[in-house]
Design a protein around this motif. Structure first.
Motif, PDB file in Angstrom:
ATOM      1  N   PHE A   1      -3.896   1.534  -1.719  1.00 48.51           N
ATOM      2  CA  PHE A   1      -3.013   0.576  -1.080  1.00 48.51           C
ATOM      3  C   PHE A   1      -2.612   1.015   0.318  1.00 48.51           C
ATOM      4  O   PHE A   1      -1.841   0.360   0.982  1.00 48.51           O
ATOM      5  CB  PHE A   1      -1.760   0.354  -1.936  1.00 48.51           C
ATOM      6  CG  PHE A   1      -2.081  -0.165  -3.291  1.00 48.51           C
ATOM      7  CD1 PHE A   1      -2.563  -1.447  -3.446  1.00 48.51           C
ATOM      8  CD2 PHE A   1      -1.941   0.620  -4.410  1.00 48.51           C
ATOM      9  CE1 PHE A   1      -2.888  -1.943  -4.695  1.00 48.51           C
ATOM     10  CE2 PHE A   1      -2.242   0.131  -5.662  1.00 48.51           C
ATOM     11  CZ  PHE A   1      -2.730  -1.149  -5.807  1.00 48.51           C
ATOM     12  N   GLY A   2      -3.127   2.125   0.790  1.00 46.29           N
ATOM     13  CA  GLY A   2      -2.814   2.610   2.120  1.00 46.29           C
ATOM     14  C   GLY A   2      -1.522   3.397   2.148  1.00 46.29           C
ATOM     15  O   GLY A   2      -0.541   3.021   1.548  1.00 46.29           O
ATOM     16  N   GLY A   3      -1.518   4.533   2.824  1.00 42.78           N
ATOM     17  CA  GLY A   3      -0.303   5.319   3.014  1.00 42.78           C
ATOM     18  C   GLY A   3       0.153   6.063   1.782  1.00 42.78           C
ATOM     19  O   GLY A   3      -0.372   5.897   0.696  1.00 42.78           O
ATOM     20  N   ASN A   4       1.131   6.947   1.977  1.00 43.91           N
ATOM     21  CA  ASN A   4       1.791   7.605   0.860  1.00 43.91           C
ATOM     22  C   ASN A   4       2.888   6.692   0.380  1.00 43.91           C
ATOM     23  O   ASN A   4       3.618   6.136   1.178  1.00 43.91           O
ATOM     24  CB  ASN A   4       2.414   8.932   1.309  1.00 43.91           C
ATOM     25  CG  ASN A   4       1.419  10.040   1.376  1.00 43.91           C
ATOM     26  OD1 ASN A   4       0.500  10.102   0.574  1.00 43.91           O
ATOM     27  ND2 ASN A   4       1.589  10.911   2.343  1.00 43.91           N
ATOM     28  N   GLY A   5       3.050   6.569  -0.909  1.00 38.87           N
ATOM     29  CA  GLY A   5       4.174   5.783  -1.382  1.00 38.87           C
ATOM     30  C   GLY A   5       4.022   5.317  -2.805  1.00 38.87           C
ATOM     31  O   GLY A   5       2.977   5.465  -3.428  1.00 38.87           O
ATOM     32  N   VAL A   6       5.103   4.739  -3.297  1.00 33.13           N
ATOM     33  CA  VAL A   6       5.161   4.161  -4.628  1.00 33.13           C
ATOM     34  C   VAL A   6       5.482   2.688  -4.462  1.00 33.13           C
ATOM     35  O   VAL A   6       6.317   2.318  -3.628  1.00 33.13           O
ATOM     36  CB  VAL A   6       6.241   4.859  -5.483  1.00 33.13           C
ATOM     37  CG1 VAL A   6       6.435   4.150  -6.806  1.00 33.13           C
ATOM     38  CG2 VAL A   6       5.876   6.314  -5.702  1.00 33.13           C
ATOM     39  N   ARG A   7       4.847   1.842  -5.259  1.00 30.17           N
ATOM     40  CA  ARG A   7       5.057   0.401  -5.183  1.00 30.17           C
ATOM     41  C   ARG A   7       4.743  -0.223  -6.528  1.00 30.17           C
ATOM     42  O   ARG A   7       4.132   0.410  -7.382  1.00 30.17           O
ATOM     43  CB  ARG A   7       4.187  -0.214  -4.101  1.00 30.17           C
ATOM     44  CG  ARG A   7       2.694  -0.023  -4.376  1.00 30.17           C
ATOM     45  CD  ARG A   7       1.803  -0.728  -3.432  1.00 30.17           C
ATOM     46  NE  ARG A   7       1.574  -2.075  -3.926  1.00 30.17           N
ATOM     47  CZ  ARG A   7       1.011  -3.032  -3.218  1.00 30.17           C
ATOM     48  NH1 ARG A   7       0.610  -2.808  -2.001  1.00 30.17           N
ATOM     49  NH2 ARG A   7       0.824  -4.219  -3.723  1.00 30.17           N
TER      50      ARG A   7
ATOM     51  N   PRO B   1       5.247  -3.863  -2.401  1.00 29.64           N
ATOM     52  CA  PRO B   1       6.538  -4.441  -2.713  1.00 29.64           C
ATOM     53  C   PRO B   1       7.448  -3.473  -3.457  1.00 29.64           C
ATOM     54  O   PRO B   1       6.998  -2.741  -4.325  1.00 29.64           O
ATOM     55  CB  PRO B   1       6.184  -5.636  -3.595  1.00 29.64           C
ATOM     56  CG  PRO B   1       4.915  -5.261  -4.272  1.00 29.64           C
ATOM     57  CD  PRO B   1       4.188  -4.376  -3.292  1.00 29.64           C
ATOM     58  N   THR B   2       8.719  -3.489  -3.088  1.00 28.83           N
ATOM     59  CA  THR B   2       9.719  -2.675  -3.771  1.00 28.83           C
ATOM     60  C   THR B   2      10.514  -3.521  -4.757  1.00 28.83           C
ATOM     61  O   THR B   2      11.457  -3.034  -5.371  1.00 28.83           O
ATOM     62  CB  THR B   2      10.689  -2.022  -2.768  1.00 28.83           C
ATOM     63  OG1 THR B   2      11.318  -3.059  -2.008  1.00 28.83           O
ATOM     64  CG2 THR B   2       9.964  -1.050  -1.853  1.00 28.83           C
ATOM     65  N   PHE B   3      10.146  -4.768  -4.892  1.00 28.52           N
ATOM     66  CA  PHE B   3      10.780  -5.694  -5.811  1.00 28.52           C
ATOM     67  C   PHE B   3       9.693  -6.534  -6.463  1.00 28.52           C
ATOM     68  O   PHE B   3       8.722  -6.913  -5.802  1.00 28.52           O
ATOM     69  CB  PHE B   3      11.763  -6.609  -5.062  1.00 28.52           C
ATOM     70  CG  PHE B   3      12.433  -7.626  -5.933  1.00 28.52           C
ATOM     71  CD1 PHE B   3      13.550  -7.282  -6.677  1.00 28.52           C
ATOM     72  CD2 PHE B   3      11.949  -8.915  -6.029  1.00 28.52           C
ATOM     73  CE1 PHE B   3      14.173  -8.215  -7.496  1.00 28.52           C
ATOM     74  CE2 PHE B   3      12.559  -9.854  -6.837  1.00 28.52           C
ATOM     75  CZ  PHE B   3      13.685  -9.502  -7.569  1.00 28.52           C
TER      76      PHE B   3
END
Length: 153
Positions: free
Chosen positions: A40-46, A141-143
């Protein structure tokens, strides 16, 4: 175009699907891009998607979270439900809990308990939001929304 493997769970059938996404890769909050790009691109959680579905007669709704970037570390994510047209205590059980990604794990699942009744009513929706993330950042998305589909006649 990016192709992403995903899991589709609806009407008690689980199947793998391939999603073709025309959107540009996600940039995590803060506007900087990681050199370690996940699907999904980049570091992160979604959330894996912004909408999930569950049958009312099932014991719980499954909400999938994904992380990208560095998969070598342990990451905890606190998520919380919120009322929309569905009401906690009537249609689902309010959930405010922490789910974990173990090292190497890219997907994890939050199970939100559902409450069943014997009366027909239209689909009800509740929200789930990422409240806090340890060791990384939240990406969009964070929601997400969860639709509870009625199975009564």
């Amino acid at each position: 175009k990016r192709e992403v493997a995903a899991v589709d769970v609806i009407h008690n059938v689980t199947r793998a699907v391939k999603v073709v996404d025309d959107r540009p890769p996600l940039v995590p909050y803060g506007g900087h891009r990681s050199t370690s790009q996940g699907p999904f691109g980049g570091n992160g959680v979604r959330f894996l998607t912004s909408r999930f579905y569950a049958m009312e007669g099932k014991s719980h709704a499954e909400v999938f979270l994904s992380r990208s970037g560095d998969l070598d570390s342990f990451v905890s994510v606190t998520v919380a439900t919120q009322n929309m047209s569905a009401t906690a205590g009537i249609h689902y059980r309010h959930t405010n809990e922490t789910v974990d990604f173990r090292p190497g794990e890219q997907l994890t699942v939050l199970r939100v308990p559902l409450m069943n009744d014997e009366n027909w009513n239209p689909a009800r929706v509740f929200g789930v939001k990422i409240v806090e993330v340890s060791s990384t950042i939240a990406s969009r998305p964070t929601f997400c929304q969860v639709s509870i589909l009625n199975d009564d006649k």
